[in-house]
Each structure stands twice: as C-alpha cells, then as structure tokens.
Motif scaffolding. Structure first.
Motif, PDB file in Angstrom:
ATOM      1  N   ASP A   1       7.262   0.079   4.346  1.00  0.00           N
ATOM      2  CA  ASP A   1       6.315   0.707   5.263  1.00  0.00           C
ATOM      3  C   ASP A   1       5.859   2.042   4.654  1.00  0.00           C
ATOM      4  O   ASP A   1       6.633   2.984   4.527  1.00  0.00           O
ATOM      5  CB  ASP A   1       7.018   0.941   6.615  1.00  0.00           C
ATOM      6  CG  ASP A   1       6.109   1.617   7.621  1.00  0.00           C
ATOM      7  OD1 ASP A   1       4.947   1.907   7.267  1.00  0.00           O
ATOM      8  OD2 ASP A   1       6.561   1.864   8.749  1.00  0.00           O
TER       9      ASP A   1
ATOM     10  N   ASN B   1       3.893   4.287   5.743  1.00  0.00           N
ATOM     11  CA  ASN B   1       3.930   5.438   6.654  1.00  0.00           C
ATOM     12  C   ASN B   1       5.288   6.132   6.545  1.00  0.00           C
ATOM     13  O   ASN B   1       5.369   7.360   6.505  1.00  0.00           O
ATOM     14  CB  ASN B   1       3.709   4.986   8.096  1.00  0.00           C
ATOM     15  CG  ASN B   1       2.261   4.667   8.349  1.00  0.00           C
ATOM     16  OD1 ASN B   1       1.386   5.364   7.848  1.00  0.00           O
ATOM     17  ND2 ASN B   1       2.004   3.607   9.077  1.00  0.00           N
TER      18      ASN B   1
ATOM     19  N   ASN C   1      11.855  -0.336  10.268  1.00  0.00           N
ATOM     20  CA  ASN C   1      10.608  -0.373  11.045  1.00  0.00           C
ATOM     21  C   ASN C   1      10.000  -1.754  11.183  1.00  0.00           C
ATOM     22  O   ASN C   1       8.951  -1.896  11.800  1.00  0.00           O
ATOM     23  CB  ASN C   1       9.552   0.518  10.390  1.00  0.00           C
ATOM     24  CG  ASN C   1       9.946   1.950  10.475  1.00  0.00           C
ATOM     25  OD1 ASN C   1      10.654   2.335  11.378  1.00  0.00           O
ATOM     26  ND2 ASN C   1       9.508   2.744   9.516  1.00  0.00           N
TER      27      ASN C   1
ATOM     28  N   PRO D   1       3.351   1.066  15.367  1.00  0.00           N
ATOM     29  CA  PRO D   1       3.353   2.296  14.562  1.00  0.00           C
ATOM     30  C   PRO D   1       3.995   3.490  15.266  1.00  0.00           C
ATOM     31  O   PRO D   1       4.722   4.259  14.637  1.00  0.00           O
ATOM     32  CB  PRO D   1       1.864   2.556  14.319  1.00  0.00           C
ATOM     33  CG  PRO D   1       1.210   1.234  14.475  1.00  0.00           C
ATOM     34  CD  PRO D   1       2.015   0.469  15.456  1.00  0.00           C
TER      35      PRO D   1
END
Lengths: 255, 246
Positions: free
Chosen positions: A197, A199, A165, A170
């Motif tokens: 990351d 997320n 990523n 996002p």
C-alpha cells in the motif's frame, strides 16, 4: 534491533529469497515493499520463525534465532507480536478472550490483572465496549485493531505486520497505519511491516526495503524514495499517475 | 505424496501431539469444550439411530426366525449380540466419523487457511498439542459412554419394536437378552470403541492440520478425512475382531 544477513530460502527447486541483508532499528516503522511474488511474505515468515532459512542469519539484539535453545526460543517467541493479513483471530473466542489468550498461556497473572491489561490494550487501540463480541461481529478495521491489541498485550520488543491494510477502506487504513506508528514510537518496538500500500509507504515508512525477485533492490526512507532513480523502485512505486504527480510536485518543491 | 509418506507424517504429528500441555487450566477448558462439541452434541443422533436400528434388527430377526422349533427368546439373544458386538461400537463409530470427523477437519482446516495456526505457533504454542490432544482425550473419554448408551437404546428399541408389532413377546425378548451373557463381549466392544475414538479424533485432525489452499481445499479434506476414517475403522474392526474373538 533485527539484523538479517545473506538470507536464503527456497521451496524445492524454487529459490524465493536470494541473499537478503537488512537492518531494522527499534522505535522505527520498517517497511518491506515489492511486487506480488517478490518474496515479502516468505521474508517476513522467516523473520518470525515460521520458515527456517537455508542459509544466512537473523539476529534479534545480537541473538541468532536459529541457535536458540528450546527455552530461549520460547522466551523469544514471547517478545514477538504478529499481526496477520487476515487478522487470524480465533473465531470461537470473544475479543476479550482473544487478547487475553497469550496472557493465559504465558503469565501467572490473576484473572483481574489479565483483564486490566486486556482493557488497557483494547483502550489503546480505541476498542472499548467490544470485549464480549465475537470476531465475526466486527468490521475488518476493528478486527485489525483486535489483532494489534493481541500482538502488543505481552509488551513485545518486535512487532511484525503482514499487509495490515489489505481489504480496508483508505480512511481505516490510515487509522491502522497511524496506530502502528504510534505504538512503535511509544513502546520503542522494532516494527517490520510487509505492504504494497503506497499510502502506507509515504505515510509511515521510516525505513523502506524494496524486494525484487527475492533480492533487496533498494533501501532508504520515504524521502529518498522520491529522489531515487532506481528503475525498479520508480516503475513499482510510481506506476500510478497520482503518485507520479506527487513525486513531480515533491521534486519541484525541493529543487 | 504417497501413502507411506502420509503414514509417516501422521505418526510425526502424533509425536508432537503427545506432549505435556503448556497450561493445565487452558487445557482443561479446551478438553471440556471438546467433550461438549464431540460428545454431548452427538448424543441426539446416536440415541435416535440406536433406538431405531435396534428395532429394525429385532424385527428382521423375528421375521426370519419363523420356525416353531426355534425359541422366541432367540430374537432377544441375536439382537443383543448384534448390537453389542457390531452395531453399537462399529456402526455408531462410522456415524461419528461422518459427523465429528468432518467437523474436526473443517474447524482445524479453517484455522490453517486463516493463519490461526500460524498465530499459535508465532506465540510459541505447540499448536498440535493445543488443538488435537483435547480432542483425542475427549473422544477416548466420552465415546465409551456414548456407545454404551447406544447399546442400551438399541436393545430397548428391539424390545419396543417387538411389543408394538406383536411379533414376539416382551418377556421372551428379555429372557433372550439374559441368555448366555458374557461380560468379555462388553470388554471387546469397549476396546473397539477406544480404538475407533482415537481414529475419529486423529485422522480428521491430520487432514485438517496439513490442508493447503482455501475453502475448497478444506471441503475436499473434510470428505477425504471421513472416507479414510471409515476405511481405517473397518480395517481396525477386522483385526480387533480376529485378535480378541478368535
């Protein structure tokens, strides 16, 4: 399944990996997390054979990679797919040629059969109509998808991703995460992802290994991560206010 | 790292380069691409420089041979010898070291810093064999043609300069070209060209393949590769001349 036992690796006097052991199961997205300099990249490069461990073993479904003969090593290499941090697409080749390259090198398929397979994997990563484009003509997210297509074109048993990523917005990052998770689940691949990351960690982390100073400091699932009291994990993962609040909310709900 | 380590690493690199290609079809495509990149794309500069330097050599020789007892055919003879022995093989190779050498180092170096070489290795491809062998073969195969063309155009440039300036007669020049023609000198020039072609393909590849860092490191490696290739061409030229002509 990939089993790592007591892995050590250093460069000169600097010891980077100091005895890491971990097991990665097929059909699961396994995440390696940790601060910059914690040894994640060296660990991943050791798994894919770009670094030779000083001590310890890495076995792939019971086969120890440092004990392979030349032919076994060649065979094992074809079972591996790798998505590099910067995608590592060949600049001078089109998308189609990039994805077809492993097929040309290691299979005896006809041109039509190779093209069919290339179109299938490009379709799988939602990249139709980009066959004749050069990597420089694609966005970062599209380049990552081409890299994933190239990594899975040989039907790998093991998929490795280094910061898939990084440099993505996002929304695109989530698309890439979901794509990797779907492919892992669909083809029962053993996937190991190197990331910081958070997320991704929360979204697709079925198993998470946290490295600190070249050692495994913690491992568990993303649910475990909310509950853990491990200081190193808490200070790393919940250093942002957003994740602190998410954790508090999770703990309130599960009380 | 000291010089001995570099030399050892260079020969270790060569030992990995000279292996049987994994796929002959892919190798042939890579070879043809290198013939285009390293050879055909250098045609223009070699033709241009050879023609004009040949002209300058002939003019300088004519201007310095103003004694009436020296036959004018000597201009053609001297220009032919200078061009075949030194200008075409050595001077053109140094130009190619600059043009092609920096291209090879920067292209392989960029592949290194953007992990494209790692990607090849992870796939199970001998990256040195895949990237460097086509370059060596393309250079060794094509540069003799390129240098031969440089010889012809250099001599032709000398004739053109003489005729246009009126400093010597075109027929005298042609007579001088034919005077004391030794085919061995062509063999000597081609042998030198083959050695220089090998250096032009391998030394910049070495600098590119083992580069560490980012774009600045690639730029620095390109400069170093041109400097070292030129130095090695000059040294090899000296020893080859001593071995073959004395």
């Amino acid at each position: 399944m990939i089993e790592v036992k007591d892995l050590h690796k250093g460069f000169g006097d600097v010891k980077v990996l100091k005895g890491i052991s971990a097991t990665f199961h097929p059909g699961k997205t396994n995440l390696i997390i940790g601060q910059s300099g914690s040894g994640k990249t060296v660990f991943l490069k050791s798994l894919i054979g770009l670094h030779t461990p000083e001590k310890g073993t890495i076995s792939f479904d019971g086969r120890i990679n440092t004990q392979f003969t030349q032919d076994q090593k060649q065979q094992w290499r074809q079972e591996i797919g790798m998505v590099f941090q910067g995608s590592a697409l060949f600049d001078s080749q089109t998308v189609e040629d990039n994805v077809m390259f492993p097929l040309k090198m290691f299979t005896t398929k006809s041109e039509d059969e190779m093209l069919e397979r290339v179109n299938f994997v490009l379709n799988r990563v939602n990249l139709e109509n980009s066959n004749k484009k050069l990597p420089a003509e694609l966005s970062g997210g599209m380049q990552k998808r081409v890299a994933i297509a190239r990594a899975i074109v040989m039907n790998p048993k093991y998929l490795f991703c280094d910061e898939p990523n990084s440099g993505l917005d996002p929304r695109t990052a989530i698309v890439i995460d979901n794509l990797i998770q779907e492919i892992t689940d669909e083809y029962k691949i053993t996937t190991v992802i190197n990331t910081h990351d958070m997320n991704s960690v929360m979204e697709i982390g079925e198993k998470i290994v946290f490295l600190e100073n070249g050692k495994k400091a913690w491992e568990g699932t993303s649910d475990d991560m909310f509950k853990t009291d491990n200081e190193a994990v808490v200070s790393f993962v919940y250093s942002s206010n957003l994740f602190k609040k998410v954790r508090e909310a999770y703990l309130r709900e599960t009380k | 790292m000291n010089y001995i380590e570099h030399i050892g690493k260079y020969f270790l690199m060569l030992s990995r380069v000279f292996r049987k290609p994994q796929r002959s079809k892919v190798f042939y495509q890579a070879f043809m691409k290198e013939v285009e990149d390293l050879g055909l794309k250098s045609l223009g500069i070699i033709m241009f420089i050879s023609f004009f330097i040949g002209g300058v050599i002939a003019l300088q020789t004519a201007l310095n041979l103003d004694n009436p007892f020296i036959p004018k055919s000597l201009v053609g003879f001297a220009a032919k010898r200078s061009i075949i022995l030194e200008f075409a093989p050595t001077f053109c190779s140094i130009i190619l070291a600059g043009k092609v050498g920096s291209y090879i180092t920067s292209s392989i170096g960029t592949m290194r810093v953007t992990e494209q070489i790692d990607a090849l290795e992870v796939m199970g491809i001998n990256s040195l064999n895949h990237l460097v062998l086509p370059k060596i073969l393309a250079a060794v195969f094509f540069y003799p043609f390129l240098i031969s063309l440089g010889m012809f155009l250099g001599i032709f440039g000398g004739w053109t300069a003489g005729v246009l300036s009126g400093l010597f007669n075109g027929l005298d020049y042609i007579e001088g070209i034919q005077l004391d023609f030794k085919p061995f000198l062509l063999f000597y020039a081609i042998v030198k060209t083959l050695v220089f072609a090998f250096l032009i393909a391998t030394v910049p590849s070495y600098h590119g393949y083992y580069v560490k860092g980012g774009s600045i490191a690639v730029g620095r490696a390109s400069t170093q590769s041109v400097v070292w290739t030129t130095i090695l061409i000059v040294i090899a030229n000296y020893f080859l001349t001593q071995m073959l002509l004395t």
